[in-house]
Design a protein around this motif. Sequence first.
Motif, PDB file in Angstrom:
ATOM      1  N   ASP A   1      -9.692  35.493   2.234  1.00 37.92           N
ATOM      2  CA  ASP A   1     -10.147  33.698   2.601  1.00 37.92           C
ATOM      3  C   ASP A   1      -9.664  32.780   2.097  1.00 37.92           C
ATOM      4  O   ASP A   1      -9.898  31.658   2.066  1.00 37.92           O
ATOM      5  N   HIS A   2      -8.523  32.754   2.805  1.00 36.71           N
ATOM      6  CA  HIS A   2      -7.225  31.406   3.802  1.00 36.71           C
ATOM      7  C   HIS A   2      -7.044  31.418   1.954  1.00 36.71           C
ATOM      8  O   HIS A   2      -6.626  29.911   2.038  1.00 36.71           O
ATOM      9  N   GLY A   3      -6.306  31.960   1.077  1.00 35.14           N
ATOM     10  CA  GLY A   3      -5.950  31.754  -0.070  1.00 35.14           C
ATOM     11  C   GLY A   3      -6.832  31.318  -0.780  1.00 35.14           C
ATOM     12  O   GLY A   3      -6.041  30.801  -2.609  1.00 35.14           O
ATOM     13  N   ASN A   4      -8.035  31.518  -1.313  1.00 29.14           N
ATOM     14  CA  ASN A   4      -9.166  31.013  -1.979  1.00 29.14           C
ATOM     15  C   ASN A   4      -8.871  32.292  -3.073  1.00 29.14           C
ATOM     16  O   ASN A   4      -9.433  32.445  -4.017  1.00 29.14           O
ATOM     17  N   GLY A   5      -8.663  33.418  -2.504  1.00 32.74           N
ATOM     18  CA  GLY A   5      -9.002  34.580  -3.534  1.00 32.74           C
ATOM     19  C   GLY A   5     -10.080  34.781  -3.992  1.00 32.74           C
ATOM     20  O   GLY A   5     -10.840  34.824  -3.893  1.00 32.74           O
ATOM     21  N   ALA A   6     -10.095  36.845  -4.427  1.00 32.18           N
ATOM     22  CA  ALA A   6     -11.483  37.134  -3.920  1.00 32.18           C
ATOM     23  C   ALA A   6     -10.771  38.312  -5.594  1.00 32.18           C
ATOM     24  O   ALA A   6      -9.566  38.859  -5.868  1.00 32.18           O
ATOM     25  N   LEU A   7     -11.843  39.081  -5.772  1.00 33.74           N
ATOM     26  CA  LEU A   7     -11.650  40.452  -6.915  1.00 33.74           C
ATOM     27  C   LEU A   7     -13.172  41.182  -6.436  1.00 33.74           C
ATOM     28  O   LEU A   7     -13.984  40.777  -6.316  1.00 33.74           O
TER      29      LEU A   7
ATOM     30  N   SER B   1      -8.721  28.332  -6.150  1.00 34.77           N
ATOM     31  CA  SER B   1      -8.952  28.187  -7.818  1.00 34.77           C
ATOM     32  C   SER B   1      -8.011  28.777  -8.111  1.00 34.77           C
ATOM     33  O   SER B   1      -7.764  28.267  -9.692  1.00 34.77           O
ATOM     34  N   GLY B   2      -7.477  30.260  -7.306  1.00 35.98           N
ATOM     35  CA  GLY B   2      -6.533  31.195  -8.456  1.00 35.98           C
ATOM     36  C   GLY B   2      -7.655  32.384  -8.935  1.00 35.98           C
ATOM     37  O   GLY B   2      -7.114  33.108  -8.968  1.00 35.98           O
ATOM     38  N   ILE B   3      -8.659  32.407  -7.701  1.00 34.58           N
ATOM     39  CA  ILE B   3      -9.708  33.303  -8.281  1.00 34.58           C
ATOM     40  C   ILE B   3      -8.349  34.702  -7.714  1.00 34.58           C
ATOM     41  O   ILE B   3      -8.470  34.797  -6.473  1.00 34.58           O
ATOM     42  N   GLY B   4      -8.195  35.410  -8.253  1.00 35.03           N
ATOM     43  CA  GLY B   4      -7.406  37.259  -7.827  1.00 35.03           C
ATOM     44  C   GLY B   4      -5.855  36.971  -8.449  1.00 35.03           C
ATOM     45  O   GLY B   4      -5.340  37.353  -7.743  1.00 35.03           O
ATOM     46  N   ASP B   5      -5.475  36.192  -8.866  1.00 35.23           N
ATOM     47  CA  ASP B   5      -4.468  35.287  -9.074  1.00 35.23           C
ATOM     48  C   ASP B   5      -3.223  36.246 -10.377  1.00 35.23           C
ATOM     49  O   ASP B   5      -2.517  37.304 -10.373  1.00 35.23           O
ATOM     50  N   THR B   6      -4.721  36.497 -11.464  1.00 36.57           N
ATOM     51  CA  THR B   6      -4.132  37.769 -12.308  1.00 36.57           C
ATOM     52  C   THR B   6      -5.222  38.270 -13.174  1.00 36.57           C
ATOM     53  O   THR B   6      -7.031  37.247 -13.059  1.00 36.57           O
ATOM     54  N   LEU B   7      -4.928  39.031 -13.666  1.00 38.50           N
ATOM     55  CA  LEU B   7      -5.881  40.079 -14.607  1.00 38.50           C
ATOM     56  C   LEU B   7      -5.452  40.439 -15.607  1.00 38.50           C
ATOM     57  O   LEU B   7      -4.333  41.242 -15.982  1.00 38.50           O
TER      58      LEU B   7
ATOM     59  N   SER C   1     -19.184  44.938  -5.627  1.00 40.52           N
ATOM     60  CA  SER C   1     -19.047  44.181  -5.926  1.00 40.52           C
ATOM     61  C   SER C   1     -17.812  43.124  -5.995  1.00 40.52           C
ATOM     62  O   SER C   1     -16.313  43.926  -6.320  1.00 40.52           O
ATOM     63  N   VAL C   2     -18.440  41.973  -4.755  1.00 44.27           N
ATOM     64  CA  VAL C   2     -16.732  40.964  -4.609  1.00 44.27           C
ATOM     65  C   VAL C   2     -17.686  39.746  -5.500  1.00 44.27           C
ATOM     66  O   VAL C   2     -17.986  39.657  -5.093  1.00 44.27           O
ATOM     67  N   PHE C   3     -16.151  38.969  -5.723  1.00 43.82           N
ATOM     68  CA  PHE C   3     -15.975  37.399  -5.963  1.00 43.82           C
ATOM     69  C   PHE C   3     -15.439  37.315  -5.629  1.00 43.82           C
ATOM     70  O   PHE C   3     -14.259  37.181  -6.060  1.00 43.82           O
ATOM     71  N   GLY C   4     -15.760  35.735  -5.042  1.00 45.83           N
ATOM     72  CA  GLY C   4     -14.856  34.418  -4.481  1.00 45.83           C
ATOM     73  C   GLY C   4     -15.062  33.376  -5.758  1.00 45.83           C
ATOM     74  O   GLY C   4     -16.767  33.040  -5.873  1.00 45.83           O
ATOM     75  N   PRO C   5     -14.612  32.630  -4.711  1.00 46.88           N
ATOM     76  CA  PRO C   5     -15.220  31.100  -5.568  1.00 46.88           C
ATOM     77  C   PRO C   5     -16.562  30.569  -4.704  1.00 46.88           C
ATOM     78  O   PRO C   5     -17.419  29.678  -5.641  1.00 46.88           O
ATOM     79  N   LYS C   6     -16.911  30.557  -3.717  1.00 41.82           N
ATOM     80  CA  LYS C   6     -17.715  30.328  -3.055  1.00 41.82           C
ATOM     81  C   LYS C   6     -19.472  30.810  -3.635  1.00 41.82           C
ATOM     82  O   LYS C   6     -19.996  30.075  -4.080  1.00 41.82           O
TER      83      LYS C   6
ATOM     84  N   ALA D   1     -14.852  54.007 -16.423  1.00 44.38           N
ATOM     85  CA  ALA D   1     -13.999  53.156 -16.064  1.00 44.38           C
ATOM     86  C   ALA D   1     -14.006  53.126 -14.893  1.00 44.38           C
ATOM     87  O   ALA D   1     -14.368  53.097 -13.783  1.00 44.38           O
ATOM     88  N   ASP D   2     -14.115  51.824 -14.485  1.00 45.13           N
ATOM     89  CA  ASP D   2     -14.368  50.803 -13.390  1.00 45.13           C
ATOM     90  C   ASP D   2     -12.963  50.301 -13.348  1.00 45.13           C
ATOM     91  O   ASP D   2     -12.214  49.511 -13.810  1.00 45.13           O
ATOM     92  N   LEU D   3     -12.768  49.862 -11.787  1.00 47.65           N
ATOM     93  CA  LEU D   3     -11.742  49.460 -11.024  1.00 47.65           C
ATOM     94  C   LEU D   3     -12.169  48.257 -11.328  1.00 47.65           C
ATOM     95  O   LEU D   3     -12.759  47.338 -10.213  1.00 47.65           O
ATOM     96  N   ALA D   4     -11.058  46.932 -11.549  1.00 44.80           N
ATOM     97  CA  ALA D   4     -11.512  45.885 -10.599  1.00 44.80           C
ATOM     98  C   ALA D   4     -10.310  45.497  -9.561  1.00 44.80           C
ATOM     99  O   ALA D   4      -8.771  46.293  -9.978  1.00 44.80           O
ATOM    100  N   VAL D   5     -10.413  45.177  -8.714  1.00 43.19           N
ATOM    101  CA  VAL D   5      -9.044  45.052  -7.831  1.00 43.19           C
ATOM    102  C   VAL D   5      -9.096  43.428  -7.774  1.00 43.19           C
ATOM    103  O   VAL D   5     -10.102  42.577  -6.850  1.00 43.19           O
ATOM    104  N   SER D   6      -8.230  42.557  -7.600  1.00 39.43           N
ATOM    105  CA  SER D   6      -7.792  41.721  -6.961  1.00 39.43           C
ATOM    106  C   SER D   6      -6.841  41.568  -5.485  1.00 39.43           C
ATOM    107  O   SER D   6      -5.888  42.064  -5.519  1.00 39.43           O
ATOM    108  N   ALA D   7      -7.296  40.035  -5.119  1.00 38.70           N
ATOM    109  CA  ALA D   7      -6.673  40.234  -3.332  1.00 38.70           C
ATOM    110  C   ALA D   7      -6.495  38.095  -3.951  1.00 38.70           C
ATOM    111  O   ALA D   7      -7.488  37.333  -2.952  1.00 38.70           O
ATOM    112  N   PRO D   8      -5.129  37.657  -4.166  1.00 33.81           N
ATOM    113  CA  PRO D   8      -4.910  36.315  -4.422  1.00 33.81           C
ATOM    114  C   PRO D   8      -5.554  35.475  -3.330  1.00 33.81           C
ATOM    115  O   PRO D   8      -5.022  34.315  -3.450  1.00 33.81           O
ATOM    116  N   TYR D   9      -4.667  36.018  -2.207  1.00 32.12           N
ATOM    117  CA  TYR D   9      -4.983  34.902  -0.751  1.00 32.12           C
ATOM    118  C   TYR D   9      -6.163  35.889  -0.163  1.00 32.12           C
ATOM    119  O   TYR D   9      -6.269  35.279   1.250  1.00 32.12           O
TER     120      TYR D   9
END
Length: 102
Positions: free
Chosen positions: A59-65, A94-100, A81-86, A49-57
């Motif tokens: 990078d100034h509200g751009n979000g990341a996982l 775009s809402g990355i990290g708003d919901t899983l 690994s970290v994933f963001g809009p860039k 089991a891997d853990l995904a963690v979100s932070a919707p705000y």
Amino acid sequence: MLRGGADKLTTTGAARYSQDTPGIPGSAENNDVFGSQLRLADFNRDGKADLAVSAPYEDHGNGALWQLRGTNTAVSTSNVSVFGPKDYNVAPGSGIGDTLLD
């Protein structure tokens, strides 16, 4: 994170993660809301089991996982690994990290 026992949750082996945890990219900032959504799943299909963690705000509200890889005994902060809009040429806000979703 608390571990589940046969009959209940237990604090044995409990872990706390933040952007200030060694191995997790970034640094904790006010209002990133790191950890607002969590999801355990075998994302890399290695049977752990891997853990995904979100932070919707992040990078100034751009979000990341973030993806923390699972091991036989716990979640690891090595090779996170970290994933963001860039990373995907997705528009800012775009809402990355708003919901899983399930």
